[in-house]
Design an enzyme around this catalytic site. Sequence first.
Site, PDB file in Angstrom:
ATOM      1  N   ASP A  56       0.868  -1.267   0.061  1.00 36.18           N
ATOM      2  CA  ASP A  56       0.098   0.050  -0.130  1.00 36.18           C
ATOM      3  C   ASP A  56       0.830   1.246  -0.038  1.00 36.18           C
ATOM      4  O   ASP A  56       1.563   1.551   1.155  1.00 36.18           O
ATOM      5  CB  ASP A  56      -1.000  -0.057   1.063  1.00 36.18           C
ATOM      6  CG  ASP A  56      -1.697   1.281   1.229  1.00 36.18           C
ATOM      7  OD1 ASP A  56      -1.895   1.772   0.356  1.00 36.18           O
ATOM      8  OD2 ASP A  56      -2.024   1.487   2.551  1.00 36.18           O
ATOM      9  N   ASP A 116      -1.973   5.785  -5.181  1.00 33.65           N
ATOM     10  CA  ASP A 116      -2.094   4.973  -4.120  1.00 33.65           C
ATOM     11  C   ASP A 116      -2.418   3.321  -4.689  1.00 33.65           C
ATOM     12  O   ASP A 116      -3.601   3.262  -5.071  1.00 33.65           O
ATOM     13  CB  ASP A 116      -3.299   5.367  -3.044  1.00 33.65           C
ATOM     14  CG  ASP A 116      -3.490   4.610  -1.967  1.00 33.65           C
ATOM     15  OD1 ASP A 116      -2.463   3.477  -1.726  1.00 33.65           O
ATOM     16  OD2 ASP A 116      -4.250   4.711  -1.162  1.00 33.65           O
TER      17      ASP A 116
END
Length: 385
Positions: free
Chosen positions: A83, A271
């Site tokens: 992430d 992201d």
Amino acid sequence: MNLLRGVIFTVILVSTLAAEIVNIPLSTTSGHEERFKGLVRHRRSSKSEPVPALLKLGIFKDAQVYGPITIGTPGQVFNVVFDTGSSDLWVPSVRCRHWRNGASQNHNTYDRKSSRTYKSGGEYFNVTYQAGDVFGYLGKDIVTVAGIRIENQTFGEAIYEADIFATTLPDGILGMGVSTLASSRQPTVFENMVNKGMLPAPVFSFYLSRGESAAVGSVLTLGGTIPELYTGNFTFVNMTLPRYWEIRMDGVELAGGRGTFCKGGCDAIVDSGTALIVGPMRETNKLNKELGGSRVLDIPGLYIFSCFRVPSLPDVDFILNGNRLTLTSAEYTIQIEDICMSAFRGMLYRGEMYSTWILGSTFMKTYYTVFDRKNFRVGFAKARH
């Protein structure tokens, strides 16, 4: 229709677990496995100097990018979300079960007593995600990613996770952001790789595949890029915030001049922990209406299309550093049965609207993305599918 809405809601729910965003994903067929192994052999045999490390990734409900790591001696195996929107590494602790927490009961758990190399961190950690909190103890142990072994890596042993984590396949999260965003303020896994000279270059990159037609499955590359997986040159954009991988966009436009958004420029976070392309509710609602989408009444900010109309929808251009990076209608829609969901979503975080755009995995499936820690910039090149 109620069943279909349930499927849509599951995709949205899973896609919003990590930090303030989401994830999109990969393939694990035997054909992909062989092609991936062939790519690794080719990269290793064609270079005499150190080469980037490749890690094959997996997917969960077309919404979470994850891969295997080990922690401890002997190594305990965990699947973690990679992430870029957060910076903490954590996995469930075996002691989490004492809380009767469903999330830990459904996942692999770390047992410090079974590791000869565990060291206590002496502190607590607490990370707040959109889906809820995770908290527990900090510790240090050997962490191995793609064959790279990092000693004394700080990580979190979660003793409590929000119940929503029980619905996810991955065990934990490995944050790829900057350590100033980490709850421990300690170097991240990637930063330790760089600081200890374990990589040929201080960069990492993602290739996210598109189903069975992809040359290989999705790949995380540590220490470089893989030219076989993209075409053309990279468009680089400097970071504006040294915590998230946040950049400045010049604008977002519909092809043919039908609409302009992000007028005068706006910030965007790149992201890998987000599946959708998230933006200010007012702007994404306007964009979806311009595209002719229909609002899903019980899910704020979500729009759908008839799949028959998708081929006739216009392209959407993201203008970065003066360059137009285009998504076709097939690339910004997600098909669920006979409904096509728009990847453009306005979302609320703790009752407030997002003011920053988020370029999630929908965008990264079209554009091979490299994160340059040395120069604090992000680069995009057209992915080869």
